[in-house]
Design an enzyme around this catalytic site. Sequence first.
Site, mmCIF file in Angstrom:
data_model
loop_
_atom_site.group_PDB
_atom_site.id
_atom_site.type_symbol
_atom_site.label_atom_id
_atom_site.label_comp_id
_atom_site.label_asym_id
_atom_site.label_seq_id
_atom_site.Cartn_x
_atom_site.Cartn_y
_atom_site.Cartn_z
ATOM 1 N N HIS A 273 4.479 -3.226 3.656
ATOM 2 C CA HIS A 273 3.894 -1.915 3.930
ATOM 3 C C HIS A 273 3.878 -1.711 5.432
ATOM 4 C CE1 HIS A 273 2.652 -0.722 -0.067
ATOM 5 N NE2 HIS A 273 2.043 -1.881 -0.268
ATOM 6 N N CYS A 323 7.200 1.708 5.717
ATOM 7 C CA CYS A 323 6.967 3.094 6.092
ATOM 8 C C CYS A 323 6.645 3.194 7.575
ATOM 9 C CB CYS A 323 5.827 3.683 5.275
ATOM 10 S SG CYS A 323 6.362 4.242 3.646
#
Length: 451
Positions: A273, A323
């Site tokens: 992440h 991301c």
Amino acid sequence: MDEADRQLLRRCRVRLVTELQVASLWDVLLTRQLFTPAMIEDIQHAGSGSRSDQARQLVIDLETRGSQALPLFISCLEDTDQDKLASLLRMSRQAEKQNPEAVRPLNLMPVVLGPTGLTPEDLREKHGPSKPTPGKLAPVVLGPEQLWPDKLRPEVLRSEVSRPVDSGSGRFSDVCAQEISKQNVDLAYALNTDPCGHCLIINNVNFCLESRLTTRAGSNIDCEKLRRRFRLLHFTVEVKCDLTAKQMLQALVELARRDHGALDCCVVVVLSHGCQASHRQFPGAVYGTDGCPVSVEKIVNIFNGAGCPSLGGKPKLFFIQACGGEQKDHGFQVASASPEDRTPDSDPESDAVPFQEGPGPFDQPDAVSSLPTPSDIFVSYSTFPGFVSWRDTKSGSWYVETLDGVFEQWADSEDLQTLLLRVANAVSQKGIYKQIPGCFNFLRKKLFFKT
């Protein structure tokens, strides 16, 4: 094979790749025991099996087949009626053996490259000041200057030709440029060692409850693809899974402190992440499984000249699948939009988490203010800073899936920047929500992977 034969092969490689008829060679090569069936199968599958890629791989592999390889290869060419190439190699080889100090041209007669519309009469007629006729572009002559016709001498060509000559497909010139780049140490990094470097893959899938970060289903697929791909590119690959932020830094520092003196390159891949983060050089941060972020800037700077002197002047490559923020890109309409790129049963997730305000303990000003300007560094991001990076739970992330496919097809013939342009273009056409990978490039030369 001695060094003279290797040099001869390298000088003739472009000619061999463009003229060699490989389809008729395989049985003869097997009969002469120059290659094994397994080696021939590998060569036939090189570059998706195209003729020119097979020819290129055959010539490259020929250098490793022993002292009698070149004479046997020349004999194989004669057996398959490729007398022109056989004669070129044989005569050049004999000339070098007789006078190794002499640098002799491989072609004694000039070769004219130009449109088929040019007839011999066109070449013989005297020049006059006239505008070029469509279909009759000025030809280009390759060969000893003394043998050029008066009409085609450099001073005449310079006065006539004011733009590049279009030779059709351009394949010959492309091959020339590529081979020149690969062999010129001023233009391309040398990746000659085997293995050519270490590759560390950090694959964070399962996060602690307190982090409020979801399990990254599909990341193991990405990890396995990249593990296999970089092994094929002659890297020693090490995979570390589910690391906290502290463990990530420890693994990176440990890699940086190794002796890379006998290696040519280093690769770091992070699958996790991610979020936005304050930065001076490289944007974004990736999360450890404990929910603590590590800035991409800190990761890269672990490998700078002070932290990793044995990689000084050598390429250091970073691939970040995470991301860059929470924004979802709806894209804009273009005529060539490809809705079919989104499969009906796909299940995309994002690797996004909220933006972290202000520099945290992982990005203190006094820790980075005195760092030197990065060099020999290439950071590839799966998405534009601030935007979501999409991952399919069944087939892995769009970025890694595309990266693996592009490397499989093109890594043997194109440099890193060109490969990543292909990746960006392919990923940008996927899905309802849009995504485009990008990079920060501080390389000084082109980088061609060892294949």
